[in-house]
Every structure is written in C-alpha cells, then in structure tokens.
Design an enzyme around this catalytic site. Structure first.
Site, PDB file in Angstrom:
ATOM      1  CG  ASP A 454      22.459  15.195  48.864  1.00 24.19           C
ATOM      2  OD1 ASP A 454      23.450  14.939  48.181  1.00 24.19           O
ATOM      3  OD2 ASP A 454      22.273  14.746  50.002  1.00 24.19           O
ATOM      4  CG  ASP A 755      20.128  11.684  51.701  1.00 25.23           C
ATOM      5  OD1 ASP A 755      21.041  10.945  51.264  1.00 25.23           O
ATOM      6  OD2 ASP A 755      19.240  12.172  50.977  1.00 25.23           O
ATOM      7  CG  ASP A 759      25.650  10.822  51.276  1.00 23.89           C
ATOM      8  OD1 ASP A 759      26.326  10.661  50.242  1.00 23.89           O
ATOM      9  OD2 ASP A 759      24.426  11.009  51.270  1.00 23.89           O
TER      10      ASP A 759
END
Length: 1036
Positions: A454, A755, A759
C-alpha cells in the site's frame, strides 16, 4: 540427502495445509528418539479434530437458535405484563437489576421474548446502571467484574521448567543408556569395588544429566519467547465511552455495561445489544458458519462476541463477557490443536529420518562387529566357555556405544533448530515492530520475490495535513493560521458554513476533549486532517453535530471510495453530503460554487478545468478529496442517499510525506531480487509521484489504474504484469487478482500489505500477508501472517532480512551437524572393524551430541542477519535446501577430520612416540580432544557457506561466542578433571597445542574449499526487468 525423500511425504504448502498432508509426513517419520520433544511444536491433529467437531456443534447450535428465534420474532409483539427475572441480593446491592446468566442466555439464544421482558435496549441499559452518553464510570469497574466476570477465556497453563526436564527425559536412547549405566554400576561394584566400579555408569548418568539440563533450559527459553509473542498477538483495542469520554481500551479490560463504538473491520469484543448505528453489517461465519452477513438494527439487535463488522458503524452495550459467551467456549477448544508446523520443519524431519536410518544401520553394524570380534577372540584364546563379569561389562559397553551412536546419528536437533531460530527471530522482530502471527511466515518471507505494498501509511508517514484547498474557483495554500484567515476572508460566510458542515457532519471520526479541555481527534488520518482543518477554520465539532440530526450514513470503504451522509436540518430541511475520491465524487456533481459563492451549473468545459486542478494537486503528491452537497426535500430524505445531482464545494489536497528511509529500503529490496509494486486506491498521478520519490517507479515501468487492469484479458495480463510497478485507483479485487496472477503465472513468492476488511482475501491468497498494526482493521490482522506494528515499509524489509537469516542459519547448522555425523559414525565404525574397539566412548559421544545438537543450534541458528543477506537473490520455491556448496564443505571437512583421526587412531602411538601402560588412554584422549576442537573450529567455519571471511559479525553475536567459549572450557574440564567418568587422562601442553592446531587447520582448508567452483545460478536480472544492484565480490 533430499533426493532420498519422497517429495509427496515431506512437501508442505505455506498455507492451507490439508489434514492428509499433515498426517502423511508424520507417518513417514518413524525413527524418533523423543516424540514428546520432537513434535512439541507441531499441530496435535487428534485434538484439532476434536476442536473442529466442537466448533461445528457450537455453530450448529447457534444456527438453530438464530433461525428459530428469528421465526418467533413475529409472534413476540403481543407479550406484556410478564414477570421480572429474579435478582440475587449481591447483584441488587451492587446496583444492577439482572443476573449475569440471565442476560447471557437472552443474548446467546437471541431470545426476543425475554428481551421484551427486560424492556429491550433501554431496559438493559437501566438494569446495568449505565448511561449511553456517559458510559461506565471508572469507580464501578471492579464491582462489574465481580458480578459479571472478566472478558478473558480459559487458557492452558504454561509449562514449568520441570515439565521440560520431564520431556527431555523421554528420549528412548537416553532411557536405554540410563539402564545401561545402572547395570554397569550393578556389575562394576561387586567386581571392581567402590568407587572404581561406579565410574563408567556414573559418567553416563552425569552426561545424561548435562544433556537433559541444557536441552530443558533451551526449550524453556523458547517457550517463554513464544509466550511473549502470544501475549502480543492478543493485544486488541476497542473504542468505548467511559466517564463521558471516548477512549481506547484493551478488549480484555471490557466490562458488562461498557458502551462500545464499532466500525468497519472491528471484531465484536463481547456479547451485546445494538444501541444505534448506520448500515451495520455483521459477519457471523466464525460462530454460525453462515457466510451471509447479517444486518443489525433495532429489530435484530443481538451482537455476538467474535463476529466481525463487515460494513457500517454503530454503538453497542456489552452484556456478556468471557466464558459466558459462545466465543469464549469456542476459543477454549480451538487453542487445543496448536499451530501448524512449518515447511522447513517438515523437510528437516525428513532429512533427520534419512540420516537416522543410516545411523541406525551403522550402530547395529558397529555393535555386531565389536561383539563378533570379541567372541572370536575369546574362542581363539580358548576362553569361550568361561564368561566373567568383565566380559559382561565389555559387551554392555559395546551396547552403550551402539546406542550412543544412535543418539548422535538421529539428529533430533534438525527440526528443533528451526523452532529455536524462529523463536529467536520472532522475539527480535517484535523489538523491530513486526509481530509474527504464523511461524511459517518467517521462513517464507526469506524467499519473497515480490512485495505488493500500500502507499498510505506504509510508504508515507500517515501524518496527514491539508496542504491546499480549491474553493470558489481559487487555490489557497494552507501553511499556518494566517493562510486560514486569508481563506476565510476570501469566501462568504455561507460557503464557509457549508464547508464546515461538510467536514463535521460527514465523518466517522470524533473530536473529544480531556479534563483540561484539550481537543483530540479520534479517527483515520485522512479524516483527522480534514477535522483539524475545520477546527483551525473556526468550526465547532460538538455544536455542528448537535445542530443537525444524522438520518443515514454510508461509511467509506475501499470499494465505494466515498462516504455519504443524510442530515436533518434544524429548520426541517434535509441535506446530503458526499466526500471521497475526486474523480468519483466529481462525476456525481452537476453544479459548482463559483468565485462569487453562487451555485452554478457545472458544464463539461468547467469539469475539465476542475480535473486539471485535481491532476495538479496529484502531481504534487497530494491526496485529493472532493466535498459535495445536495439539498433535498424531506420525503426524499426518508428514502436513500442520492448518487447524483450534487454541488461541488471544494477540492482538498492532503499532504502525506514519504517516510524517512523508504527509498533506501526499496533499493535494498531491488538489490535482493525483490520487486516492489505499489497498489493504492489513490489518484494515479499522486501514486506515480510518490512511487518515483520512493524509487519504485523506474524507466520502462508501468503505472496502471484498477479499472483498466481488471478489463485486461489473461494474455494481456501475462504480458503487462511483469512491468507493472504502480496500480492506482485499485479495488481489493484488483489486488487479489494481481497476487493470484503473480503466484500462478510467474511462480513468484508474494508478500502483500493490507489494512482494510476487504483486503482479507488478498492477504489470505498471498504467500505472506502483512497487515498494518496502526491503520489495519482486526479483520485484516486476523487474515495476516505478520502484523507490521508501525505500518512502515522499512519494517517489512527487516522481516525479509530475518526470513533470509533463518533459512541460511538453518543451512549453516545442517552443514555443521552433518559433518559431525559423518565423522563420528565412520570413525567409530571403521575403528571397530579394524581394531575391535571404538575410540569414542559413550560419555564422549554424549558430549559430542550436545555440542552438535543443542549447543550447535544455539550458536548457529540464532545468528543475527547481516547486510550481505540482502545482496543475493531470493531462494526459489523448489530450491534444494542442502545446496552443492554445502555438500562441498561437508565432504571436504569430513575427509580432513577422518584423515586426522584415522592417522591418530592407527599410527598415533608410533608417530607420537607413545608407550607404556597409559599409551592407549592418552591416544584415545587425544583423538577425542582433536575431534572436539575440529568441531569447535568447524562451527566457526560454518558461519559462512560460500564466503571466505568467517569472522564478519562474529563478535556481535554474544550467543555464538558464549557457546564456543563454554564448549572449549568444558572440554578442558572433562579432559583434565573428569577423566574417571569420561575415560580420559590429562594431556600435556604439547598435546593440547596439537589438538588446537588440528582444529585451526580446518579454517584455511575451509577457505580453500570455498574457492572450488560449484554450479550456481549467476542470473543478475529479475524477470520483471529490475536490474540487481552490485553485491560485491562473492568470495569475501
């Protein structure tokens, strides 16, 4: 060595192992000296099966209860004038109006009838003596715990040190040796008297005591490290209201009556009742087994501990905690099965089995050769018909030597060394802010060839501030209070009011005040940045929230990429606000507030200008958000939040700087053959700007948007995926697809960060799932293998470094142990065949076993990583664990040691001029001493498998130095002072020097061996196009 293994038996997937695969390797491992110790760190399949059966029973019961009670829901409306629950004096005296078992039964059973009895949610709040606004008071926590219990589950008590001693004593070979020792003492005392008749037996018993003590201490230390890790895993926090303030507490500190704030991704921490909220969707599959999520509202108010918030937000009151919940009972059973073994543990169990078979063969042959020679000699000397106690002792000694060869030959320490190395690494990683949830993740991370990361919070600091705002067709840079005042002077009060309302009403975060009146923002970094800007601009959060009534909320998630809210105004009107990804919200707008503060149409030409503003912000690496509003009439407000027809208020550019050290960490990954891909939901221009700054996006690399990626055909994906370095505006499904393709199409070992709740599939699909500790939801953490506690990309690189260190440390240990095995077996066997005696006695072999097993593992398996580990390519999925360079080193050192020991054994007396009655004892002691010092120096040689400089970092590893020094010191004590027990005699300083010289000579030999070329992969370019950075000379 691995060629002798059946790959089907000893191959284990990194994740999702079947019971068949776990059972298969257990059946293939049958040469085990101590099952209690060897299999301590593998899953107990019998207990696991029972736990799964219990889980299914609990799920079935809950499913039945829920379905029955839901059906009965329609018939409960007419219930009235029903009697109250009985309340004990103790509960009434504490100020509560319902017993813990009664309220637990109502919630657990979804008992709508009795729920009506107690007065629904308001009745429960009253009976639990709590206020929704004030929450539980600090003063009442103790009494609530006394009456309703603690929010903790029954756990297995940890094992004491004596239990580890007991486990170590279950070694079959040690038990046989203890019996031999007792028989030896029993025969020796009548024939040789005291104390001489006890020496051999006591020597074996003392050696066994030493082996058991060192083994138990090592295992106990490991258990303490795993306990610390387990405690860290269970640290889950939740937001509650207490004493009128919102605060974060551990779920284990929750009490009945607590008002808990739930949001997307949270785990429901206890049984409770829904008070209020919006779009609260609960995943109950962990309890009921039903995959369909449940909408929770006032009609379906029951919340069960252990379920997950899939979407929405809300407040609940805790009614039941700990073992009174179904989750508590389930957790008690699930903890019984233990954690799965790692692939490397399984592979080394297979290697240990092969070596054990060879060792057992050598042991039997050695015993037969010694016995047959002894019998033949008796026959030749005409004494075959007369047998004395001395003959019995000699045969017993042969048997003890054979058993001790088995002790040395079956390397129990191989699979256990993996556990030791993992325990050590996980403890160190915890200090480095990485929490390993699954043991195998440490191993697998060492083979990672790709990291999909990310952007926000991982590559950037996650300390967000509003840097620019475009409003009323003007861009203002927000630097300080002065620039904020300038902005306020340039826009009308009406526009400022709408802007502040859009910020304070359309948020899931809160502004709370402490006792001193200091304001603190609780929420996501993005929303915190907006709220902070609103407060600096003169807004009052509490006043805004009290002035309007929130009617409906659509919380932000990574699929919608926006958050919307419907509010009732004081004058009776209804207004909708929307904020989120700029291009998504902009498409929902058909109007805009112009430079005069007037609402005007937003034609296509002006929309292009707005898009240019968004791109300009994004190219400056700013995260862009659009804020929009729509006026509604009251009837519209009662239906749904609109999806179009909004008026654009402002574009906000939020700054989130790149973390210090990230660029260097990315460069380390590239040098180590690990490609780094950024996968983000942000604007593509923002993503590209950050990726360039981090060194991720390079010349020739591809930056692609999620919608474009998901529309590619499999052939197009195969062509473009190797070149993808940035994926922007991605959905969780895009991340999952990318991970699946990388693994299946290209055989990559993929690590993925995540997070959010959505996901979870990608984290589960990847080889190593990395959840964020700060920004990550509980759902993401539960599906991850490692939790990055500081959300920092640099920490991910540390995990990769430790993963490589574990793998290579075990390789070093295996190389060292196999060398000792080969030399000890061949020396005793050949000597037995030729001379009829074994130069290494049972006591000496037990000491050698301790050196190469527990002490060797401590020294080599716990070495910290060095920077050189990140200058080599990752290990492939199917790579052989025992490499050709390792075989070269094993063979070279074994030949050298066998030559030294062979020459000493057969020509030692002549070469050294030994004569007299003690010549044999001196020679055997010298052989033993030389053998041990060869192992001590070979242990140092084993620190590097391919590089010549074996001393680099050695003095930084205090464990290694301690083991080497302790081994040398104890060897001196054994030879000089414990001769009666160890069958040694004191040596002259010349012989001590000679033993050291033999050991030291193995070091230049090791350097020469490493210069012998062996087949090695010299590829320097990764398939995705990254060039490996220079790694320096391989031979140094």
């Amino acid at each position: 060595m691995e060629g002798f293994l059946n790959p089907k038996d000893f191959e284990l997937e990194n994740k999702d192992r079947s019971i068949e695969a776990l059972s298969r390797w257990r059946d293939a491992v049958y040469l085990v000296k101590n099952p209690r110790r060897r299999f301590r760190h593998v899953a107990d399949l019998v207990k696991r099966q029972k736990a799964e059966e219990n889980q299914k029973k609990i799920q079935g019961r809950i499913r039945t209860i829920i379905n029955v009670q839901r059906a009965a829901l329609h018939f409960t409306d007419a219930i009235s004038n029903t009697p109250e629950f009985n309340v004990s004096e103790k509960t009434r005296a504490a100020g509560y109006g319902i017993e813990p078992d009664d309220i637990a039964s109502v919630i657990r059973s979804h008992d709508y009838k009795n729920y009506k009895k107690v007065g629904e949610v308001q009745g429960v709040i009253s009976k639990l003596s709590v206020s929704v606004d004030e929450g539980v008071s600090q003063d009442s926590i103790q009494s609530r715990q006394e009456i309703y219990g603690l929010n903790r589950y029954t756990e297995k008590p940890s094992k004491s040190f004596l239990m580890f001693v007991w486990d170590a004593l279950h070694d079959l070979t040690l038990i046989i040796l203890m019996v031999c020792a007792l028989v030896s003492i029993g025969i020796g005392l009548p024939t040789e008297g005291f104390p001489k008749g006890c020496y051999d037996g006591l020597g074996i018993l003392l050696s066994i005591f030493l082996v058991v003590t060192v083994t138990a201490v090592s295992d106990y230390q490991q258990s303490l490290q795993f306990l610390d890790l387990d405690k860290e895993k269970k640290k889950i926090s939740i937001h509650v209201t207490r004493d009128g303030k919102r605060q974060k507490v551990s779920i284990y500190d929750l009490v009945v009556g607590d008002i808990v704030h739930l949001s997307t991704g949270d785990q429901v921490p206890a049984d409770g009742i829904f008070i209020q909220g919006y779009s609260l969707l609960i995943d109950e599959s962990s309890l009921s087994g039903e995959s369909e999520p449940v909408n929770i509202d006032s009609r379906r108010p029951f919340l069960l501990s252990g379920t997950k918030v899939q979407d929405g937000q809300g407040k609940m009151i805790v009614t039941t905690v700990g073992m009174r919940t179904e989750w508590g009972k389930l957790m008690e059973t699930l903890s019984e099965g233990g954690e799965d073994e790692t692939p490397l543990q399984v592979k080394l169990n297979g290697v240990a089995t092969v070596i054990g078979k060879i060792g057992l063969t050598f042991a039997v042959l050695t015993f037969l050769v010694l016995t047959v020679r002894f019998v033949i000699e008796k026959a030749v000397h005409g004494s075959f018909s007369s047998w004395s106690s001395e003959d019995a002792l000699k045969l017993l000694d042969y048997f003890a030597i054979a058993v001790t060869i088995i002790v040395v030959a079956i390397p129990e320490g191989l699979p256990l060394a993996v556990t030791l190395s993992l325990a050590f690494a996980m403890k160190k990683l915890m200090n480095d802010r990485a929490l390993v949830r699954h043991l195998s993740a440490c191993e697998t991370m060492g083979s990672a060839s790709c990291i999909c990361t990310d952007k926000t919070g991982t590559l950037t600091t996650n300390h967000m501030v509003v840097d620019k705002i475009w409003i009323c067709e003007k861009t203002t840079e927000i630097k300080d209070d002065e620039s904020t005042e300038k902005l306020k002077s340039e826009i009308s009060d009406e526009v400022l009011s709408i802007l502040l309302q859009a910020i304070f009403q359309n948020t899931s975060s809160e502004v709370v005040k402490d006792k001193e009146g200091k304001q603190t923002i609780l929420g996501t970094p993005t929303e915190s940045a907006l709220l902070e800007f609103g407060l600096v601009s003169g807004g009052d959060f509490d006043a805004q929230r009290k002035s309007c009534k929130i009617l409906k909320v659509e919380p932000f998630n990574s699929d919608r990429k926006k958050m919307s809210v419907l509010i009732g105004l004081p004058d009776g009107g209804v207004r909708a606000f929307c904020k989120g990804a700029s291009e998504i919200v902009l498409k929902m707008c058909d109007k805009i507030i112009d430079s005069n503060g007037t609402t005007v149409d937003l034609p296509e030409e002006k929309a292009k200008i707005v898009n240019d503003i968004i791109d300009g912000f994004a190219n400056e690496a700013l995260r862009t958000l659009c804020l929009a509003v729509k006026e509604l009439d009251e009837t519209q407000g009662e239906t749904s939040i609109p999806e179009n027809g909004y008026t654009l208020i402002a574009i906000v550019g939020i700054k989130d700087p790149v973390r210090p050290g990230v660029k260097e960490a990315v460069q380390k990954c590239l040098a180590a053959g690990i490609s780094v891909r950024m996968v983000t939901g942000d604007n593509i221009n923002t993503a590209k700007a950050i990726a360039r700054e981090c060194g991720i996006l390079t010349e020739g690399g591809v930056a692609i948007e999620g919608p474009e990626f998901r529309n590619l055909s499999p052939e197009q994906m195969k062509d473009i995926i190797p070149r993808i370095q940035v994926m922007a505006r991605s959905l969780p499904l895009d991340k999952h697809t990318l991970v699946t393709r990388l693994r299946n199409m290209f055989g990559e070992v993929v690590a993925v960060t995540g997070d959010g709740t959505n996901d979870a599939p990608a984290l589960h699909e990847s080889d190593i799932g990395l959840a964020m500790g700060i920004a990550g939801t509980e759902v993401a953490k539960e599906n991850a293998d490692v939790i990055i506690m500081d959300d920092n990309f640099t920490t991910i690189v540390k995990v990769a470094k430790w993963g490589r260190a574990i793998y290579i440390n075990i390789q070093k240990f295996v190389q060292f142990q196999l060398t000792v095995n080969v030399v000890a077996l061949i020396t005793n066997f050949v000597s037995a065949c030729i001379t009829g005696a074994a130069p290494l006695t049972a006591v000496q072999l037990l000491w050698v076993n301790l050196i190469m097993d527990t002490l060797g593992a401590l020294a080599l398996a716990t070495e910290p990583p060095n920077d050189g580990l990140m200058e080599r390519q990752p290990v492939g999925r199917k790579a052989s664990f025992i490499t050709k360079p390792m075989w070269r080193n094993i063979f070279g050192q074994s030949v050298y040691q066998l030559i030294i020991l062979g020459v000493l054994n057969f020509e030692g007396k002549r070469l050294l001029g030994l004569s007299g009655s003690d010549a044999t004892a001196v020679l055997n002691t010298l052989i033993f001493n030389s053998f041990v010092f060869c192992q001590v120096f070979n242990e140092i040689n084993s620190r590097e498998i391919e590089k010549i400089n074996i001393f680099r970092g050695m003095f930084d590893s205090w464990i290694f130095l301690s083991v080497i020094i302790a081994t040398a010191v104890f060897q001196v004590i054994i030879v000089e002072f414990l001769g009666a027990f160890a069958s040694t005699v004191p040596l002259t300083w010349q012989f001590w020097l000679l033993s050291l010289v033999f050991g030291v000579l193995s070091m230049p030999l090791a350097a020469i061996l490493k210069c012998i070329p062996v087949e090695r992969d010299t590829t320097k370019q990764h398939h995705d196009g990254y060039e490996a950075l220079p790694s320096g000379p391989e031979s140094v």
